[in-house]
Each structure stands twice: as C-alpha cells, then as structure tokens.
Design a protein around this motif. Structure first.
Motif, PDB file in Angstrom:
ATOM      1  N   SER A 251       3.710   7.176  10.713  1.00 24.32           N
ATOM      2  CA  SER A 251       3.128   6.119   9.600  1.00 24.32           C
ATOM      3  C   SER A 251       2.343   4.981   9.866  1.00 24.32           C
ATOM      4  CB  SER A 251       4.075   5.019   8.804  1.00 24.32           C
ATOM      5  OG  SER A 251       4.658   3.728   9.277  1.00 24.32           O
ATOM      6  N   ASP A 252       0.747   4.573   9.041  1.00 30.73           N
ATOM      7  CA  ASP A 252      -0.052   3.724   9.310  1.00 30.73           C
ATOM      8  C   ASP A 252       0.981   2.432   9.237  1.00 30.73           C
ATOM      9  OD1 ASP A 252      -1.699   5.652   9.274  1.00 30.73           O
ATOM     10  OD2 ASP A 252      -2.349   4.095   7.355  1.00 30.73           O
ATOM     11  N   ALA A 255       1.583   2.261  12.801  1.00 27.38           N
ATOM     12  CA  ALA A 255       1.042   1.917  14.035  1.00 27.38           C
ATOM     13  C   ALA A 255      -0.178   0.999  13.793  1.00 27.38           C
ATOM     14  CB  ALA A 255      -0.020   3.174  13.421  1.00 27.38           C
ATOM     15  N   ILE A 276      -2.904   6.884  17.025  1.00 26.65           N
ATOM     16  CA  ILE A 276      -3.040   7.994  15.714  1.00 26.65           C
ATOM     17  C   ILE A 276      -2.100   6.910  14.269  1.00 26.65           C
ATOM     18  CG2 ILE A 276      -3.535  10.104  14.703  1.00 26.65           C
ATOM     19  CD1 ILE A 276      -4.979  11.001  16.817  1.00 26.65           C
ATOM     20  N   GLY A 277      -2.018   6.809  13.679  1.00 24.26           N
ATOM     21  CA  GLY A 277      -1.125   6.711  11.596  1.00 24.26           C
ATOM     22  C   GLY A 277      -1.006   7.608  11.302  1.00 24.26           C
ATOM     23  N   CYS A 278      -0.721   7.463  10.266  1.00 28.14           N
ATOM     24  CA  CYS A 278      -0.444   8.958   9.328  1.00 28.14           C
ATOM     25  C   CYS A 278      -0.452   8.103   8.046  1.00 28.14           C
ATOM     26  CB  CYS A 278       0.541   9.856   9.471  1.00 28.14           C
ATOM     27  SG  CYS A 278       0.704  10.913   8.421  1.00 28.14           S
ATOM     28  N   ASP A 279      -1.115   8.170   7.292  1.00 26.75           N
ATOM     29  CA  ASP A 279      -1.537   7.916   5.869  1.00 26.75           C
ATOM     30  C   ASP A 279      -2.731   7.931   5.003  1.00 26.75           C
ATOM     31  OD1 ASP A 279       1.848   8.781   5.573  1.00 26.75           O
ATOM     32  OD2 ASP A 279       2.028   6.298   5.577  1.00 26.75           O
ATOM     33  N   ASP A 280      -3.408   6.968   6.050  1.00 26.94           N
ATOM     34  CA  ASP A 280      -4.865   6.404   6.019  1.00 26.94           C
ATOM     35  C   ASP A 280      -4.625   5.711   4.905  1.00 26.94           C
ATOM     36  OD1 ASP A 280      -7.249   5.733   6.276  1.00 26.94           O
ATOM     37  OD2 ASP A 280      -8.066   8.039   4.972  1.00 26.94           O
ATOM     38  N   CYS A 284      -6.663   0.404   6.983  1.00 26.77           N
ATOM     39  CA  CYS A 284      -7.205   1.355   8.328  1.00 26.77           C
ATOM     40  C   CYS A 284      -8.156   0.760   8.622  1.00 26.77           C
ATOM     41  CB  CYS A 284      -6.762   2.827   8.057  1.00 26.77           C
ATOM     42  SG  CYS A 284      -5.048   2.963   8.164  1.00 26.77           S
ATOM     43  N   LEU A 291      -8.029   1.960  12.663  1.00 26.90           N
ATOM     44  CA  LEU A 291      -6.990   2.794  13.275  1.00 26.90           C
ATOM     45  C   LEU A 291      -6.959   4.250  12.424  1.00 26.90           C
ATOM     46  CD1 LEU A 291      -4.268   3.218  14.208  1.00 26.90           C
ATOM     47  CD2 LEU A 291      -3.173   3.051  11.433  1.00 26.90           C
ATOM     48  N   THR A 293      -6.283   7.963  12.160  1.00 26.57           N
ATOM     49  CA  THR A 293      -5.075   8.500  10.976  1.00 26.57           C
ATOM     50  C   THR A 293      -4.693   9.793  10.280  1.00 26.57           C
ATOM     51  OG1 THR A 293      -3.455   7.342   9.567  1.00 26.57           O
ATOM     52  CG2 THR A 293      -5.875   7.330   8.902  1.00 26.57           C
ATOM     53  N   GLN A 295      -5.142  11.668   7.118  1.00 27.22           N
ATOM     54  CA  GLN A 295      -5.137  11.365   5.866  1.00 27.22           C
ATOM     55  C   GLN A 295      -4.580  12.725   5.139  1.00 27.22           C
ATOM     56  OE1 GLN A 295      -8.715  12.359   3.343  1.00 27.22           O
ATOM     57  NE2 GLN A 295      -9.113  10.308   3.614  1.00 27.22           N
TER      58      GLN A 295
END
Length: 337
Positions: A251-252, A255, A276-280, A284, A291, A293, A295
């Motif tokens: 998850s962002d 992150a 690197i995160g996740c969700d955008d 970010c 960040l 990420t 998307q």
C-alpha cells in the motif's frame, strides 16, 4: 392524519397492490377503478411513500454498501474511497441510491445482513473487502440477494466480484527491479491473514523464484496498510544484518512509512534503498521523494462493479469474476525509468 396505502385501498375497496400499480402507472387496471383510486388520493391529499411506490415492482432501487470485516478499510481509505465514488456515480446513472450498513454491532447482537437487506428491500449489495470477514457476509453471499465484491472473492448463486490481478501486480514490481540490476528486494504486506496481502505476497515469492532471486524471511514483514505500520515494518527490516536494495510495500501508506524509517536511519531514497508502493493515491505525487507505485484502475473497478451488479439484479447470474490489469508508475523513489 397520516394515511397509508392500505387506508387508500380500503376506501376504494381494492387491494394495496392495485393501488400501488395505479400509483406507478401500470396497465391492466380498469379506467373505472383507476379513476376511483385517483379521486380518493386527490381528496385525501395522500402522498405515496417510497415503500408504496416499490410495492408493485418488488424493486426498491436501493443498493446496500457494506465495508466487511472486523478490521475494515474505513470510508476514508484513499483507494476504496475512489473506487466507491466511481461506483456511486455509475450506479446512480442506472437509477439506484445507496444505503450503508454498519457492522459495528455485529459482535454484540449477532446481526444479520440478510435480515437488514430484507428490511430495507435492497435490490443488491456492494461488499468492500476487509480483514477477518464476518460469517454474516458469506451467509449473504449464499443468499438469493445479488452481491458484488471488490477485492473479495464471492462464490454465491447471485454473486460475482472484481479485483486487481494481484499476482501480475507483484510480478511487475519485481521485474522492474530485476531489469535495473536490483536483486535484494524486501516485501512489506498488510495483515498476514488479509487475502490481498496473501495474493501479493505469493506473487512476490513466485516472481522472485522465477528470476532466481534470494528470498530472505527477515525481509518479509507485515503491517496494517497504514503509514505507522509501514514505518515499524521497515525498521524491523533495517535491524537485520544486511539491508535490501529495494522494498515493495503493498500500500502507498505503508510505503510512506517505509521511506520515513529509511530516512530516520540516515539513509536515502532512492540512492540507498528504492521503494515502490501500491494504489497510486493522490499523495504519491506530492511526497518527497515522489512515490513510485502500482496504479490500480480505480475507475474501471468502480464502473465494472456497478454494471455487473445491475446485471445480477436484472437476472444474469452467470457473470464470471473480472480481474483488472494494473500499471507500474515510476517516480523519484525508484530513481530510474
């Protein structure tokens, strides 16, 4: 005096169903009966209630919105908030309103979603994934009430779900690091029993194994999708003898916490450790560094959920689950395109 549809029916000498059909302008009622009922409505000033209008059609045009689980994602979660906003707009254009069901009292009063759905005559339900999903969700899934899950696998007779393709999501991250000569990659997941974390962790492990990269148990840590847990997870990783060269957080928000922990340790992002995160989510673009990420297509997920739920309500119970692709967005926290 507040008149009901039953009062009007009694005055006219007809059934409540006949009154409802006349209110909703249905055919098949004689002009004499229709005129008699309409005259009584005009004389009494009766205003049809919502339930009266829906009596004949057996449809309320209401959708139940449920944030599932003992640990749910909350309305404020950036990713699900955007998905639900798109869902709400799309389902609204299809003629529905939304009613939200709380699960706060479930573990005190053994509540039933089926009972609530029947009480409000909802046409269907949208269920947002959480952790430790209550049994009542699966009872609802197995009922005749149409249900659509987001990031939650439903298998009932009138259910389906939409979900990001999580294995491919993790693979994109690992392949990106690999193609930029990064081999030492850590993983920060949400709760261990979270289905989304399980899918993404399995995708991470599978991609690492495919590329012959070493998986270090101490570099796999877990949080709760929010920033502080990402900070603590990253600190545990940094307490190991060897530092990773990159981190993938599912998850962002986690992150962001990982980046803060890296900075607090005296290291730099991305020069020492890439993230690197996740969700955008919107933040970010404004973090320092910006960040990188994954998307997820929040707009597509919301629109698909709305249209598929409408089809389920209309009687199409043969809808297969839909998995939506994602896109890797590289920004400053990776230091490379």
């Amino acid at each position: 005096m507040n008149l009901t549809i039953k009062d009007i029916a009694k005055m006219a000498g007809v059934s409540p169903g006949t009154v409802s059909k006349i209110i909703n302008n249905y055919s098949g009622i004689s002009e004499k009966t229709k005129r008699k009922v309409l005259d009584i409505i005009g004389e009494t000033g009766y205003q049809p209630t919502f339930s009266a209008k829906s009596l004949a059609t057996k449809k309320s045009n209401l959708i139940g919105l449920i944030y599932a689980g003992k640990v749910n994602v909350e309305i404020t979660h950036p990713f699900f908030n955007e998905v639900v906003t798109t869902f709400k707009k799309t389902i609204g254009k299809l003629g529905y309103d939304i009613i939200m069901f709380s699960n706060e009292q479930f573990y005190q009063d053994n509540g039933s979603y089926i009972a609530r759905c029947n009480h409000f005559h909802v046409d269907g339900c949208l269920i947002i994934a959480g952790d430790n999903v209550e049994d009542a969700i699966y009872e609802l899934d197995e009922s005749e009430i149409p249900c659509m899950g987001i990031d939650l696998k439903l298998k009932g007779p009138n259910s389906s779900f939409v979900m990001t393709e999580n294995y491919a999501l993790s693979s994109k991250v690992i392949q990106h690091f690999y193609l930029h000569s990064i081999r030492d990659i850590a993983f920060i997941g949400g709760r261990k029993d979270s289905s989304i974390t399980i899918y993404r962790e399995q995708g991470y492990i599978q991609a690492m194994q495919q590329l012959g990269l070493e998986i270090r148990d101490e570099w796999i840590q877990h949080g709760d999708y929010f920033e502080e847990s990402g900070y603590e997870a990253m600190k545990r990783i940094l307490d190991t003898k060897m530092y990773p060269k990159a981190v993938f957080a599912v998850s962002d928000m986690m992150a962001f916490g990982a980046i803060r922990a890296i900075k607090d340790s005296g290291m730099r992002v991305p020069e020492d450790i890439r993230v690197i995160g996740c969700d955008d989510i919107e933040a970010c673009r404004f973090s320092s560094p910006q960040l990188s990420t994954i998307q997820q297509d929040k707009d597509r997920l919301g629109k698909l959920a709305a249209n598929m739920l409408n089809d389920l309500i209309s009687g199409n119970s043969q809808l297969s689950p839909v998995f939506v692709d994602s896109e890797l967005i590289i920004r400053e926290s990776c230091g490379s395109k």
